[in-house]
Every structure is written in structure tokens, then in C-alpha cells.
Design a protein around this motif. Structure first.
Motif, PDB file in Angstrom:
ATOM      1  N   GLU A 107       0.840  -1.201   0.000  1.00  0.00           N
ATOM      2  CA  GLU A 107       0.000   0.000   0.000  1.00  0.00           C
ATOM      3  C   GLU A 107       0.875   1.252   0.000  1.00  0.00           C
ATOM      4  O   GLU A 107       1.924   1.289   0.653  1.00  0.00           O
ATOM      5  N   THR A 118      -5.020   6.574  -1.161  1.00  0.00           N
ATOM      6  CA  THR A 118      -4.264   5.374  -0.792  1.00  0.00           C
ATOM      7  C   THR A 118      -4.526   4.318  -1.849  1.00  0.00           C
ATOM      8  O   THR A 118      -5.687   3.997  -2.132  1.00  0.00           O
ATOM      9  N   THR A 119      -3.467   3.809  -2.442  1.00  0.00           N
ATOM     10  CA  THR A 119      -3.627   2.763  -3.451  1.00  0.00           C
ATOM     11  C   THR A 119      -2.845   1.530  -3.027  1.00  0.00           C
ATOM     12  O   THR A 119      -1.811   1.632  -2.350  1.00  0.00           O
ATOM     13  N   ASP A 143      -6.586  -1.669  -5.667  1.00  0.00           N
ATOM     14  CA  ASP A 143      -7.633  -0.892  -5.012  1.00  0.00           C
ATOM     15  C   ASP A 143      -7.185   0.551  -4.840  1.00  0.00           C
ATOM     16  O   ASP A 143      -5.994   0.860  -4.824  1.00  0.00           O
ATOM     17  N   LYS A 145      -8.416   4.228  -2.587  1.00  0.00           N
ATOM     18  CA  LYS A 145      -9.269   4.841  -1.577  1.00  0.00           C
ATOM     19  C   LYS A 145      -9.017   6.345  -1.555  1.00  0.00           C
ATOM     20  O   LYS A 145      -7.856   6.780  -1.534  1.00  0.00           O
ATOM     21  N   GLU A 157     -15.440   9.338   2.246  1.00  0.00           N
ATOM     22  CA  GLU A 157     -14.524   8.325   1.723  1.00  0.00           C
ATOM     23  C   GLU A 157     -15.160   7.614   0.544  1.00  0.00           C
ATOM     24  O   GLU A 157     -16.342   7.251   0.593  1.00  0.00           O
ATOM     25  N   SER A 159     -14.066   4.386  -2.222  1.00  0.00           N
ATOM     26  CA  SER A 159     -13.058   3.367  -2.505  1.00  0.00           C
ATOM     27  C   SER A 159     -13.563   2.427  -3.586  1.00  0.00           C
ATOM     28  O   SER A 159     -14.775   2.239  -3.767  1.00  0.00           O
ATOM     29  N   LYS A 161     -12.299  -1.344  -5.914  1.00  0.00           N
ATOM     30  CA  LYS A 161     -11.355  -2.459  -6.052  1.00  0.00           C
ATOM     31  C   LYS A 161     -11.755  -3.316  -7.241  1.00  0.00           C
ATOM     32  O   LYS A 161     -12.942  -3.593  -7.443  1.00  0.00           O
TER      33      LYS A 161
END
Length: 300
Positions: A107, A118-119, A143, A145, A157, A159, A161
Motif C-alpha cells: 500500500e 491510498t492505493t 484498489d 481509496k 470516503e 473506494s 477495487k
């Protein structure tokens, strides 16, 4: 072997300083976002501390329909970059063979103005021998986020995936989630209300799609923490396949002291589907946690 109790004040002071620094970094990012300061993409978390953890657990059961499981997890994080891995094996008392799985995930954090990204990329492998012959399932996924402050007391938030799973045939699984966090106060209690929704879909002839609606409430007052959550999962909202619903309610309470904490938790799940009908599951538990940070400093 002996325990150095004299080091406990230093360890507690170090933990307090780490929490203070993390709160300071978060306040600094919020202030920069409020002033619309554009931070460097790759160095937004460069001053975050180095952390690591390792855990191992074994779960046994006297119920012949429940599984025994052994699991080990570990992760290392520095400047917001994290690597985590896990190994697990489970089996049933009435079925020969076992189910073994391994996972690895990497991450990385990014910042684009007021938006925190955040990937991560991950892979896993599952080997199942409970049916006699060995069957293997391998998955690879990516993924993303995104989190940002929407108003003074509201954060959002999003996200997503995408995962490619090979199990004889190849399946593509896609998941999208959205959550709002509203912070509020009631007397001396500080609270957070978090409604959210998850939508998932798998490729294939029937392209089944599922959806879950979530609602969580967390309340904190000094050393006390209370969390309530409600989740409604609809197994089939589009496509063909088994139609079913899951209703889950969970309550968690924790009281924390400087070096230990005690927690009480309970949950109730109701499952309804076309094949097995209706079933219910109750869980109640209590957990006492003793902190053994910096174990190497204790042992001489």
C-alpha cells in the motif's frame, strides 16, 4: 529471564509521544487542506513514524460444524507505505483435508490538494483439499481509496477495487464503497455517525450484483469507547443466482487503562436465502488486552 519494570514509564511516554505526533500530523494536513496548500504528491506522509506488528491466533471449536483455524499476520509501515502478509489454515472435524491460504499486499499514500489517496496491490492463493482432490484459487487485485474533508464536521470516503480471480475459469470482481463520517458531541461524549453503502459485481453469464447498506455510531468519553453498527446485505440485486439477505447488528464496548484494556462485544446475524431458508447466529465475548510493547526491552 526477568522483567524490567523500570522501563514501563519510558515506554508509556514513547507511546504518548507517538499518539501526539500522529494527531499533530493529521491536524497539519487538515490545516493545509483548509488553506488549499498543495502538498508534494509522494511526501505528504514522510514524517509519519515507522511501525510494525505481528500476530498469531488459533481458534478451536467443540462444534463439529464449525472450523478450526490457525492464522499468522504481519505488517511493516514507514512514512505511510505498508507491506502486510498473512498465512492461514482451516479445517473441519467432520471433513478430511484442509483449506490453506496466503496473502500479500503493498500500500502507498498520495496527496492531491485536500484529497488523501491510498492505493494498493495485492495477491492471494487458496489451496482447498476438503473435496478430496486439491483445488487452487489465485487472485490479483488493485484498489484505490480517496478521503477528504467535506465540511467542518464531515469527512467523506470513496473506494474501489478490481480483482481478477482464476479458479478454472477467470472471474473479474468489482467493488465500490462510499462512506460519510459526521462528528458531533453530546455532553462529555464525542461521537461519529458513519452511514455507507457497498456495491459489488462479478463478471460471468449472470453478472450477479450485490449491495450492502451500513450504519455505524462510535462514542468516546475519556477511556471509554462504545461502537454500534448495523448492516443489511442484499445478495442479489441484479442478474441471476441465489437471492438472499443478511442482517447484522454488533455492539462493542472498551475501557482502556494505561497498560491494559477490557472489551465486551456481541453480535446477532440473521441470514435468509432461497436455498437454506432462515438461520440466526449469536456471538458474545469479552477480551482483556495487556500491552507488551517493546518486549525486547523488558527481557534481559
Amino acid at each position: 529471564m526477568k522483567f524490567r519494570v523500570d522501563l514501563l514509564p519510558e515506554i508509556n511516554a514513547s507511546l504518548a509521544e507517538q499518539r501526539r505526533r500522529e494527531a499533530m500530523y493529521d491536524a497539519r494536513r487538515r490545516a493545509a487542506a483548509a488553506r488549499m496548500i498543495r502538498q508534494p504528491i509522494l511526501s505528504a506522509n514522510a514524517d509519519m513514524p515507522f511501525t510494525y506488528s505481528f500476530s498469531a491466533s488459533e481458534e478451536g471449536s467443540d462444534n463439529r460444524y464449525s472450523r478450526d483455524q490457525i492464522e499468522a499476520r504481519g505488517n511493516v509501515s514507514v512514512a505511510g507505505y505498508m507491506v502486510e502478509a498473512s498465512l492461514a489454515e482451516s479445517s473441519y472435524a467432520t471433513i478430511s483435508g484442509s483449506n490453506r491460504s496466503s496473502k500479500l499486499r503493498v500500500e502507498a499514500p498520495f496527496t492531491l490538494g485536500p484529497i488523501r489517496l491510498t492505493t494498493g496491490v495485492g495477491t492471494y492463493s487458496v489451496r482447498d483439499t476438503t473435496a478430496g482432490a486439491a483445488a487452487r484459487r489465485i487472485g490479483h487485485g488493485i484498489d484505490l481509496k480517496m478521503a477528504a474533508s467535506i465540511a467542518d464536521n464531515v469527512d467523506g470516503e470513496l473506494s474501489g477495487k478490481v480483482e481478477r480471480v482464476k479458479n478454472g475459469a477467470t472471474t473479474i470482481n468489482s467493488i465500490a464503497s462510499g462512506t460519510l463520517h459526521y462528528r458531533f458531541g453530546v455532553g462529555e461524549w464525542q461521537g461519529r455517525l458513519s452511514p455507507g453503502v457497498d456495491v459489488s459485481q462479478s463478471s460471468g453469464p449472470s453478472t450477479p450484483a450485490s449491495m450492502a447498506v451500513r450504519l455505524g455510531v462510535a462514542m468516546t468519553r475519556g477511556p471509554q469507547n462504545l461502537e454500534l453498527s448495523q448492516r443489511l446485505y442484499r445478495q442479489q440485486i441484479a442478474g441471476t443466482g441465489i437471492v438472499g439477505e443478511d442482517h447484522q447488528t454488533a455492539v462493542n464496548y472498551r475501557y482502556t487503562w494505561p497498560r491494559s484494556s477490557i472489551g465486551l462485544r456481541g453480535s446477532h446475524t440473521t441470514n435468509i436465502n432461497d436455498e437454506s431458508g432462515r438461520s440466526e447466529n449469536w456471538q458474545l465475548g469479552a477480551v482483556w488486552t495487556l500491552k507488551l510493547d517493546a518486549l525486547a526491552d523488558y527481557l534481559q
